[in-house]
Design a protein around this motif. Structure first.
Motif, mmCIF file in Angstrom:
data_model
loop_
_atom_site.group_PDB
_atom_site.id
_atom_site.type_symbol
_atom_site.label_atom_id
_atom_site.label_comp_id
_atom_site.label_asym_id
_atom_site.label_seq_id
_atom_site.Cartn_x
_atom_site.Cartn_y
_atom_site.Cartn_z
ATOM 1 N N VAL A 195 0.815 -1.291 -0.122
ATOM 2 C CA VAL A 195 0.182 0.045 -0.096
ATOM 3 C C VAL A 195 0.796 1.273 0.013
ATOM 4 N N LYS A 196 0.128 2.404 -0.329
ATOM 5 C CA LYS A 196 0.528 3.598 -0.278
ATOM 6 C C LYS A 196 0.098 4.295 0.825
ATOM 7 N N LEU A 197 0.563 5.579 1.393
ATOM 8 C CA LEU A 197 0.128 6.315 2.402
ATOM 9 C C LEU A 197 -0.966 7.183 1.696
ATOM 10 N N SER A 198 -2.058 6.667 1.363
ATOM 11 C CA SER A 198 -3.040 7.654 0.570
ATOM 12 C C SER A 198 -4.409 6.915 0.824
ATOM 13 N N GLU A 199 -5.458 7.457 0.810
ATOM 14 C CA GLU A 199 -7.012 7.046 1.182
ATOM 15 C C GLU A 199 -7.244 6.125 0.292
ATOM 16 N N LYS A 200 -6.886 6.065 -1.031
ATOM 17 C CA LYS A 200 -7.287 5.233 -1.990
ATOM 18 C C LYS A 200 -6.524 3.719 -1.818
ATOM 19 N N SER A 207 -10.799 -3.108 1.373
ATOM 20 C CA SER A 207 -11.896 -3.151 0.664
ATOM 21 C C SER A 207 -13.239 -3.731 1.143
ATOM 22 N N ASP A 208 -13.163 -4.750 1.906
ATOM 23 C CA ASP A 208 -14.440 -5.735 2.625
ATOM 24 C C ASP A 208 -15.085 -4.682 3.536
ATOM 25 N N ARG A 209 -14.377 -3.388 4.047
ATOM 26 C CA ARG A 209 -15.015 -2.684 5.051
ATOM 27 C C ARG A 209 -14.722 -1.375 4.534
ATOM 28 N N GLN A 210 -14.927 -1.334 3.148
ATOM 29 C CA GLN A 210 -14.885 0.317 2.708
ATOM 30 C C GLN A 210 -15.598 1.232 2.909
ATOM 31 N N GLU A 211 -17.009 0.958 3.080
ATOM 32 C CA GLU A 211 -17.901 2.128 3.237
ATOM 33 C C GLU A 211 -17.752 2.493 4.608
ATOM 34 N N PRO A 212 -17.785 1.525 5.698
ATOM 35 C CA PRO A 212 -17.793 2.299 6.873
ATOM 36 C C PRO A 212 -16.456 2.953 7.234
ATOM 37 N N LEU A 213 -15.300 2.711 6.360
ATOM 38 C CA LEU A 213 -14.300 3.289 6.651
ATOM 39 C C LEU A 213 -13.989 4.506 6.042
ATOM 40 N N LYS A 214 -14.752 4.638 5.058
ATOM 41 C CA LYS A 214 -15.038 6.233 4.537
ATOM 42 C C LYS A 214 -15.776 6.990 5.446
ATOM 43 N N SER A 215 -16.591 6.716 6.082
ATOM 44 C CA SER A 215 -17.493 7.471 6.898
ATOM 45 C C SER A 215 -16.426 7.977 8.129
ATOM 46 N N PHE A 216 -15.511 6.579 8.588
ATOM 47 C CA PHE A 216 -14.742 7.045 9.719
ATOM 48 C C PHE A 216 -13.547 7.965 9.305
ATOM 49 N N ILE A 217 -13.133 7.957 8.174
ATOM 50 C CA ILE A 217 -12.082 8.802 7.603
ATOM 51 C C ILE A 217 -12.674 10.322 7.788
ATOM 52 N N LYS A 218 -13.617 10.586 7.051
ATOM 53 C CA LYS A 218 -14.268 11.783 7.057
ATOM 54 C C LYS A 218 -14.661 12.410 8.432
ATOM 55 N N GLN A 219 -15.398 11.528 9.069
ATOM 56 C CA GLN A 219 -15.533 11.877 10.695
ATOM 57 C C GLN A 219 -14.293 12.298 11.517
ATOM 58 N N GLU A 220 -13.094 11.594 11.229
ATOM 59 C CA GLU A 220 -12.267 11.937 12.084
ATOM 60 C C GLU A 220 -11.067 12.766 11.220
ATOM 61 N N LYS A 221 -11.304 13.153 10.121
ATOM 62 C CA LYS A 221 -10.735 13.843 9.297
ATOM 63 C C LYS A 221 -9.150 13.371 9.026
ATOM 64 N N LEU A 222 -9.038 12.392 8.537
ATOM 65 C CA LEU A 222 -7.893 11.663 8.457
ATOM 66 C C LEU A 222 -7.404 12.060 7.205
ATOM 67 N N SER A 223 -6.009 12.474 6.931
ATOM 68 C CA SER A 223 -5.301 12.640 5.506
ATOM 69 C C SER A 223 -4.730 11.462 4.916
ATOM 70 N N LYS A 225 -1.965 10.585 4.966
ATOM 71 C CA LYS A 225 -0.437 10.915 4.453
ATOM 72 C C LYS A 225 0.400 10.423 5.313
ATOM 73 N N THR A 226 0.142 10.221 6.501
ATOM 74 C CA THR A 226 1.183 9.903 7.550
ATOM 75 C C THR A 226 1.004 8.347 8.165
ATOM 76 N N GLU A 227 1.917 7.852 8.870
ATOM 77 C CA GLU A 227 2.051 6.506 9.515
ATOM 78 C C GLU A 227 0.866 6.631 10.451
ATOM 79 N N ASN A 228 0.846 7.630 11.165
ATOM 80 C CA ASN A 228 0.011 7.825 12.475
ATOM 81 C C ASN A 228 -1.725 7.402 11.983
ATOM 82 N N ASP A 229 -2.041 8.261 10.919
ATOM 83 C CA ASP A 229 -3.170 8.136 10.129
ATOM 84 C C ASP A 229 -3.444 6.803 9.566
#
Length: 240
Positions: A195-200, A207-223, A225-229
């Motif tokens: 993987v790369k350090l990117s959302e996509k 991918s088997d949990r993609q939709e709930p993870l998208k919501s989580f990314i938006k909620q937590e405002k994760l970029s 682009k970092t290892e911590n995120d």
């Protein structure tokens, strides 16, 4: 009178022969002087080389560490270095000065390095992962997160040699070590995804949990682009 002159010439010849036998360097000098085609011996030193930049090691100094071998043996409180260029674990022998050994990679399960500032680096091997790449199967991974799923980092150094000779050189006068790290997601079924350090890239690997993870990314405002995120996202994946 002729006998005296002959004696002097013979004596001088013997002196010259004696010098040739006792001083080979004198013979070499005389040969160079007497052979116009060969010319003098000149050794040129190319002073343009500027040495080496960077280091092959993860940490330049010896670090306090622990090693767990696959046969169950453990070594604690031992000085360790990780050579990220050669992918070798090096241990300083106790009470031996500067005598060190390379621990055979297939025998190692895990090792832990602690830097002088207290930061820990846990490396593990995963010989059962599903891959045809022997370098990954037999290599070391830095563990960024490990639950049911793991986020791993391959810590690798490359070496670019100096390039300053010839008409088309890059005029780089030093050897340089550089980071060439990469990231992986390891699933419980031992499937390994680069993987790369990117959302996509991370969502594709999870991918088997993609939709709930998208919501989580938006909620937590994760970029992402970092290892911590990335660690935060994989932890969330394990919790779903």
């Amino acid at each position: 009178m002729k006998r005296i002159l002959v004696g002097i010439v013979v004596a001088m010849s013997n002196v010259a022969l004696g010098q040739t036998t006792e001083d080979p360097a004198a013979t070499l000098r005389l040969n160079n002087l007497n052979t116009p085609a060969s010319g003098p011996l000149i050794f040129r030193v190319d002073s343009r080389y500027e040495g080496q930049q960077g280091t092959p090691y993860l940490l330049t100094s010896w670090s306090n560490g622990q090693v767990s071998l696959r046969d169950g043996r453990q070594y604690k409180e031992v000085p360790l270095k990780f050579d990220a260029y050669r992918q070798e674990l090096i241990m300083l022998r106790p009470k031996s000065g500067n005598d060190s050994i390379i621990i055979a990679r297939p025998t190692v399960a895990r090792f832990l390095l602690t830097s002088p500032d207290g930061q820990s680096y846990l490396f593990s091997r995963y010989p059962m992962i599903k891959t045809t790449d022997d370098q990954l199967k037999e290599g070391y991974f830095l563990v960024l997160y490990e639950g049911k799923t793991a986020l791993l980092k391959r810590v690798v150094k490359t070496l670019k040699k100096a390039d300053y000779k010839g008409g088309y050189s890059a005029d780089v006068r030093y050897d340089a070590y550089a980071d060439a790290n990469s990231y992986y997601v390891l699933k419980p079924d031992q499937t390994l995804s680069k993987v790369k350090l990117s959302e996509k890239s991370l969502l594709d690997a999870l991918s088997d949990r993609q939709e709930p993870l998208k919501s989580f990314i938006k909620q937590e405002k994760l970029s992402l682009k970092t290892e911590n995120d990335a660690i935060t996202l994989v932890k969330q994946y394990d919790s779903l």
